[in-house]
Design a protein around this motif. Structure first.
Motif: not given
Length: 137
Positions: A1-12, A22-25, A78-82, A104-106
Motif C-alpha cells: 500500500m502506498n503511504n507517502p509523505i510530501i516534502w515541500l521545498h522553496g521551488d514548489c 497526486a496525494h491530497p491526503e 509511518g510513510a513508505n515513500q517521499v 523511495p523518493v518520487e
C-alpha cells in the motif's frame, strides 16, 4: 500500500503543486535548510514571504538538516515513500540521494509557470521575475 509523505521545498510552495495533487491526503513537511540560508544569505523579507506561504498550507514546519528531518517525519508518519516536486536547485539531488537511503523518493514535474530555456539566476526573485514576466503577460 502506498503511504507517502510530501516534502515541500522553496521551488514548489503551492497547494496546486504536483505532490499535493497526486496525494491530497498525505502529510507534508517543510524544512528550513540552515545550510542554504547561510550559503545564500537569505533575507528576512524572503524568509517571511516563504513563511506566509507555508501558513496557507497543511504542512509541518521544521528546521535543520533537510534530509534528516524529512526521513524522521516519514518514519514518524509511518510513510513508505517521499513525494516531492522537481527543483533546479543544486542541493536538491544531494538531498534526494540522502533520503533514498531510507525511503523511495518520487519526484514529480511541476506545471511550468513560464516556458523559458535560458539561464535565470534563482537566488533572487527579482532577477527571476525580470525574465519571467516577459513570458507570463
Amino acid at each position: 500500500m502506498n503511504n507517502p509523505i510530501i516534502w515541500l521545498h522553496g521551488d514548489c510552495l503551492s497547494p496546486e503543486g504536483p505532490a499535493f495533487k497526486a496525494h491530497p491526503e498525505a502529510p507534508a513537511i517543510w524544512v528550513w535548510d540552515d545550510a542554504l540560508i547561510d550559503e545564500w544569505q537569505l533575507s528576512l523579507k524572503r524568509m517571511v514571504f516563504i513563511y506566509e506561504c507555508l501558513l496557507e498550507l497543511p504542512v509541518v514546519i521544521r528546521r535543520g538538516d533537510v534530509a534528516a528531518e524529512v526521513i524522521a517525519f516519514a518514519k514518524e508518519s509511518g510513510a513508505n515513500q517521499v513525494v516531492t516536486a522537481e527543483s533546479p536547485s543544486p542541493r536538491f539531488q544531494d538531498i534526494c540521494r540522502e533520503i533514498k537511503r531510507s525511503h523511495p523518493v518520487e519526484v514529480l514535474p511541476p506545471e511550468p509557470f513560464v516556458r523559458y530555456d535560458g539561464y535565470i539566476d534563482l537566488k533572487r526573485f527579482s532577477r527571476y521575475w525580470r525574465v519571467a514576466e516577459k513570458y507570463v503577460f
